[in-house]
Write a protein that holds these residues in place. Sequence first.
Motif, PDB file in Angstrom:
ATOM      1  N   MET A   1      -1.741   6.395 -21.365  1.00  0.00           N
ATOM      2  CA  MET A   1      -1.452   5.012 -20.996  1.00  0.00           C
ATOM      3  C   MET A   1      -1.029   4.912 -19.528  1.00  0.00           C
ATOM      4  O   MET A   1      -1.421   3.984 -18.806  1.00  0.00           O
ATOM      5  N   THR A   2      -0.225   5.922 -19.123  1.00  0.00           N
ATOM      6  CA  THR A   2       0.195   5.923 -17.711  1.00  0.00           C
ATOM      7  C   THR A   2      -1.005   6.091 -16.792  1.00  0.00           C
ATOM      8  O   THR A   2      -1.117   5.434 -15.742  1.00  0.00           O
ATOM      9  N   VAL A   3      -1.914   6.993 -17.202  1.00  0.00           N
ATOM     10  CA  VAL A   3      -3.127   7.192 -16.397  1.00  0.00           C
ATOM     11  C   VAL A   3      -3.943   5.909 -16.346  1.00  0.00           C
ATOM     12  O   VAL A   3      -4.500   5.536 -15.304  1.00  0.00           O
ATOM     13  N   GLU A   4      -4.010   5.207 -17.496  1.00  0.00           N
ATOM     14  CA  GLU A   4      -4.756   3.951 -17.517  1.00  0.00           C
ATOM     15  C   GLU A   4      -4.116   2.921 -16.586  1.00  0.00           C
ATOM     16  O   GLU A   4      -4.805   2.221 -15.828  1.00  0.00           O
ATOM     17  N   SER A   5      -2.762   2.851 -16.690  1.00  0.00           N
ATOM     18  CA  SER A   5      -2.075   1.907 -15.789  1.00  0.00           C
ATOM     19  C   SER A   5      -2.268   2.307 -14.328  1.00  0.00           C
ATOM     20  O   SER A   5      -2.453   1.453 -13.447  1.00  0.00           O
ATOM     21  N   LEU A   6      -2.236   3.645 -14.082  1.00  0.00           N
ATOM     22  CA  LEU A   6      -2.484   4.093 -12.705  1.00  0.00           C
ATOM     23  C   LEU A   6      -3.907   3.771 -12.266  1.00  0.00           C
ATOM     24  O   LEU A   6      -4.152   3.465 -11.095  1.00  0.00           O
TER      25      LEU A   6
ATOM     26  N   GLN B   1       0.984  11.082 -10.281  1.00  0.00           N
ATOM     27  CA  GLN B   1       0.122  12.261 -10.267  1.00  0.00           C
ATOM     28  C   GLN B   1       0.930  13.527 -10.521  1.00  0.00           C
ATOM     29  O   GLN B   1       0.490  14.439 -11.243  1.00  0.00           O
ATOM     30  N   LYS B   2       2.139  13.546  -9.946  1.00  0.00           N
ATOM     31  CA  LYS B   2       3.012  14.701 -10.190  1.00  0.00           C
ATOM     32  C   LYS B   2       3.413  14.781 -11.654  1.00  0.00           C
ATOM     33  O   LYS B   2       3.406  15.865 -12.271  1.00  0.00           O
ATOM     34  N   GLN B   3       3.749  13.613 -12.233  1.00  0.00           N
ATOM     35  CA  GLN B   3       4.096  13.598 -13.652  1.00  0.00           C
ATOM     36  C   GLN B   3       2.914  14.022 -14.520  1.00  0.00           C
ATOM     37  O   GLN B   3       3.070  14.762 -15.501  1.00  0.00           O
ATOM     38  N   ILE B   4       1.714  13.542 -14.150  1.00  0.00           N
ATOM     39  CA  ILE B   4       0.522  13.937 -14.926  1.00  0.00           C
ATOM     40  C   ILE B   4       0.296  15.442 -14.841  1.00  0.00           C
ATOM     41  O   ILE B   4      -0.026  16.110 -15.842  1.00  0.00           O
ATOM     42  N   ASP B   5       0.478  15.998 -13.639  1.00  0.00           N
ATOM     43  CA  ASP B   5       0.315  17.454 -13.496  1.00  0.00           C
ATOM     44  C   ASP B   5       1.333  18.199 -14.354  1.00  0.00           C
ATOM     45  O   ASP B   5       0.998  19.200 -15.018  1.00  0.00           O
ATOM     46  N   ASP B   6       2.585  17.707 -14.345  1.00  0.00           N
ATOM     47  CA  ASP B   6       3.608  18.351 -15.189  1.00  0.00           C
ATOM     48  C   ASP B   6       3.240  18.249 -16.667  1.00  0.00           C
ATOM     49  O   ASP B   6       3.390  19.228 -17.442  1.00  0.00           O
ATOM     50  N   MET B   7       2.760  17.064 -17.057  1.00  0.00           N
ATOM     51  CA  MET B   7       2.366  16.883 -18.451  1.00  0.00           C
ATOM     52  C   MET B   7       1.197  17.788 -18.821  1.00  0.00           C
ATOM     53  O   MET B   7       1.140  18.355 -19.929  1.00  0.00           O
ATOM     54  N   HIS B   8       0.244  17.934 -17.895  1.00  0.00           N
ATOM     55  CA  HIS B   8      -0.877  18.838 -18.173  1.00  0.00           C
ATOM     56  C   HIS B   8      -0.393  20.281 -18.331  1.00  0.00           C
ATOM     57  O   HIS B   8      -0.876  21.031 -19.214  1.00  0.00           O
ATOM     58  N   ASP B   9       0.566  20.660 -17.483  1.00  0.00           N
ATOM     59  CA  ASP B   9       1.115  22.023 -17.615  1.00  0.00           C
ATOM     60  C   ASP B   9       1.814  22.203 -18.962  1.00  0.00           C
ATOM     61  O   ASP B   9       1.623  23.223 -19.659  1.00  0.00           O
TER      62      ASP B   9
ATOM     63  N   ASN C   1       0.828  -1.207   0.000  1.00  0.00           N
ATOM     64  CA  ASN C   1       0.000   0.000   0.000  1.00  0.00           C
ATOM     65  C   ASN C   1       0.863   1.257   0.000  1.00  0.00           C
ATOM     66  O   ASN C   1       0.616   2.208  -0.759  1.00  0.00           O
ATOM     67  N   ASN C   2       1.898   1.265   0.843  1.00  0.00           N
ATOM     68  CA  ASN C   2       2.783   2.434   0.892  1.00  0.00           C
ATOM     69  C   ASN C   2       3.519   2.628  -0.433  1.00  0.00           C
ATOM     70  O   ASN C   2       3.663   3.759  -0.931  1.00  0.00           O
ATOM     71  N   ARG C   3       3.987   1.501  -1.008  1.00  0.00           N
ATOM     72  CA  ARG C   3       4.706   1.610  -2.284  1.00  0.00           C
ATOM     73  C   ARG C   3       3.793   2.151  -3.383  1.00  0.00           C
ATOM     74  O   ARG C   3       4.174   3.044  -4.158  1.00  0.00           O
ATOM     75  N   MET C   4       2.566   1.614  -3.451  1.00  0.00           N
ATOM     76  CA  MET C   4       1.638   2.085  -4.481  1.00  0.00           C
ATOM     77  C   MET C   4       1.218   3.527  -4.233  1.00  0.00           C
ATOM     78  O   MET C   4       0.992   4.295  -5.184  1.00  0.00           O
ATOM     79  N   ALA C   5       1.121   3.920  -2.943  1.00  0.00           N
ATOM     80  CA  ALA C   5       0.793   5.326  -2.663  1.00  0.00           C
ATOM     81  C   ALA C   5       1.906   6.248  -3.151  1.00  0.00           C
ATOM     82  O   ALA C   5       1.638   7.319  -3.733  1.00  0.00           O
ATOM     83  N   ARG C   6       3.169   5.821  -2.925  1.00  0.00           N
ATOM     84  CA  ARG C   6       4.284   6.639  -3.426  1.00  0.00           C
ATOM     85  C   ARG C   6       4.273   6.712  -4.955  1.00  0.00           C
ATOM     86  O   ARG C   6       4.473   7.784  -5.537  1.00  0.00           O
ATOM     87  N   GLU C   7       4.054   5.546  -5.597  1.00  0.00           N
ATOM     88  CA  GLU C   7       3.996   5.548  -7.059  1.00  0.00           C
ATOM     89  C   GLU C   7       2.848   6.411  -7.571  1.00  0.00           C
ATOM     90  O   GLU C   7       2.982   7.125  -8.576  1.00  0.00           O
ATOM     91  N   LYS C   8       1.721   6.359  -6.862  1.00  0.00           N
ATOM     92  CA  LYS C   8       0.586   7.173  -7.278  1.00  0.00           C
ATOM     93  C   LYS C   8       0.913   8.656  -7.181  1.00  0.00           C
ATOM     94  O   LYS C   8       0.573   9.458  -8.075  1.00  0.00           O
ATOM     95  N   LYS C   9       1.594   9.037  -6.096  1.00  0.00           N
ATOM     96  CA  LYS C   9       1.973  10.444  -5.957  1.00  0.00           C
ATOM     97  C   LYS C   9       2.929  10.866  -7.071  1.00  0.00           C
ATOM     98  O   LYS C   9       2.790  11.952  -7.662  1.00  0.00           O
ATOM     99  N   GLU C  10       3.916   9.993  -7.376  1.00  0.00           N
ATOM    100  CA  GLU C  10       4.855  10.325  -8.455  1.00  0.00           C
ATOM    101  C   GLU C  10       4.143  10.440  -9.798  1.00  0.00           C
ATOM    102  O   GLU C  10       4.383  11.387 -10.573  1.00  0.00           O
TER     103      GLU C  10
END
Length: 569
Positions: free
Chosen positions: A278-283, A200-208, A189-198
């Motif tokens: 694709m990353t969002v789908e995998s997430l 999400q950060k990448q998605i935000d950067d991509m959206h910007d 759970n902790n590992r997936m939470a960290r991956e989710k945060k990373e």
Amino acid sequence: MAAEHTVTQALLEWINSFALGKTIRTTEELSDGTIIWEILQDIDPQYFLDEIPQRAPSDHWLSKWQNLKHIHKLLVNYIRQQPDGMPSGLDPNPNLELVAEKNSVKEANKLLKLLLIAAIRSPNAQTYVETLQSLSTPTQEALKNIFEEAQNGQHEAIDGEDDVKEERELPVDPELQFEERVGKMLAENNRMAREKKEMQKQIDDMHDRLARLQENNDTLQSRLASTEDRLVNLRSGKGDLGLNAKALESKSRQQEDIIATQEARLATAQDEIDSLRMTVESLRVKNQRFQKLQDDYDELKTERDQLARKANAAEKYRQKLQASQDFEKENQSLRNQIKDLQQQLKEADSQQKWNSEREVELEEYRRVLPRIEQECSEIQNLKKQLEFNNHALTERLSNAEEQRERDDALISELRERVRELEGSPGSPSLTPGTETPKLEGTLQKDFEAIGVKESQLKSENEELKKEVELLKGPSVSIGSPLEGFSEAFGETLQQARANSSQSDEYWKLYEQFTSVLKKLAEAQDALDVTKRSLNDALTEGKWPQHAERKKTIPLIHSQLKLPTGRVST
């Protein structure tokens, strides 16, 4: 070895059917696990989402071994989750250490067979079947034999695997197993939470970046539209002819270059957007798995709470059972104490009864003892009085005997003188004269004196008779109380001896006491007999002859227990 080589070549040809970018010629190229992981991601990209532990493994076999263990674990779980499960003819536990360290072909073939079964049972199985049909005929035959062996064969586990199975089948503490599962889920759970945060950060950067690129694209489109308008105006002759055509042409080229650059950047951004999608789908898939893990975690937590409540209830029941056992032990101890107290009470009752019986005996003894002491005192006083009277009578008897002896001697002397006077020539009867009256006067005086003495002796005998009668009267009066005392005392003695618990020595002493009393009574009887004999002797009025007196007087003294030295014959 030839059959193993054929299987290896068939499996390698099947692996080369994937778009790997290079041709795999030996199993050694697969020992690091990277190629196998790419094939697994092609088989089911939604299941094999994670990355292998070592993305760029070194030449050391430990890093390769870590990758192979990770791949093998996911591969076996994937096959077991399929409807048909793990085939019975395959070895699910190849020796990965030999593959990583020594490049074992046999163990590598076992791993590749598992990979082949996973591809055939994946959602894209139809595609892989068509790919198999496009392979060479020997390869198809070899792969067909592998399928038949996997479906119809029976794998025989070696001793090491049996030991592993036995270890797995050993009973495990449910609480420890539950804690292990919870720990693994928390780590995942902790590992997936960290991956989710990373992510999400990448998605935000991509959206910007997408917003900036979209803005740049809009600007370029507007500029392109204005440039095209100006170009159209210039071509139609409506534009400013004063401008240099070459400058406009160069500017137009620059604008076209900028447009091409922006289009390339736009294409790149579009590719990045697709990648991000694709990353969002995998997430999203990971989020679903995370949600599933969260649900499992909640279920495990609920189960843990239920087990904790059950454990608390069991602990309370155990404490109650322990308290009940303690109460039972205490109750048994109290029962034993009650039994002991009842036994002591019975003993106390028996002791009290015995004491009451002894009190009755003592009271009887206290009641009889003064009477016995009084009678003993009376007997002692009577004995002393009788001894005193006996002594006085003995003295008087001795004096009377002495006086009688003197009188007998005097009488004998007088008789001798009378015989001498009668037989001599000058006796008074033959020789008259003055001496005869004198002699007659002397004899007369002597006879008178003898008569007086005899009268005195008679009076003394009468007095002795009276004294003996007086002594006989008290002895008779004392005898009857003694006999009454003996009967009452005998009855009391029998009752006391029947109810008494005294020792034999006590009753022996008591018998000695009664024997002494009996001897005292016999002595009293002997004294009475002696007194009666003395009384009979005194009442006759005369004493026996001299020879008989010698026999009678010592007999009297022996009965009275008096010394005989004072009595003379």
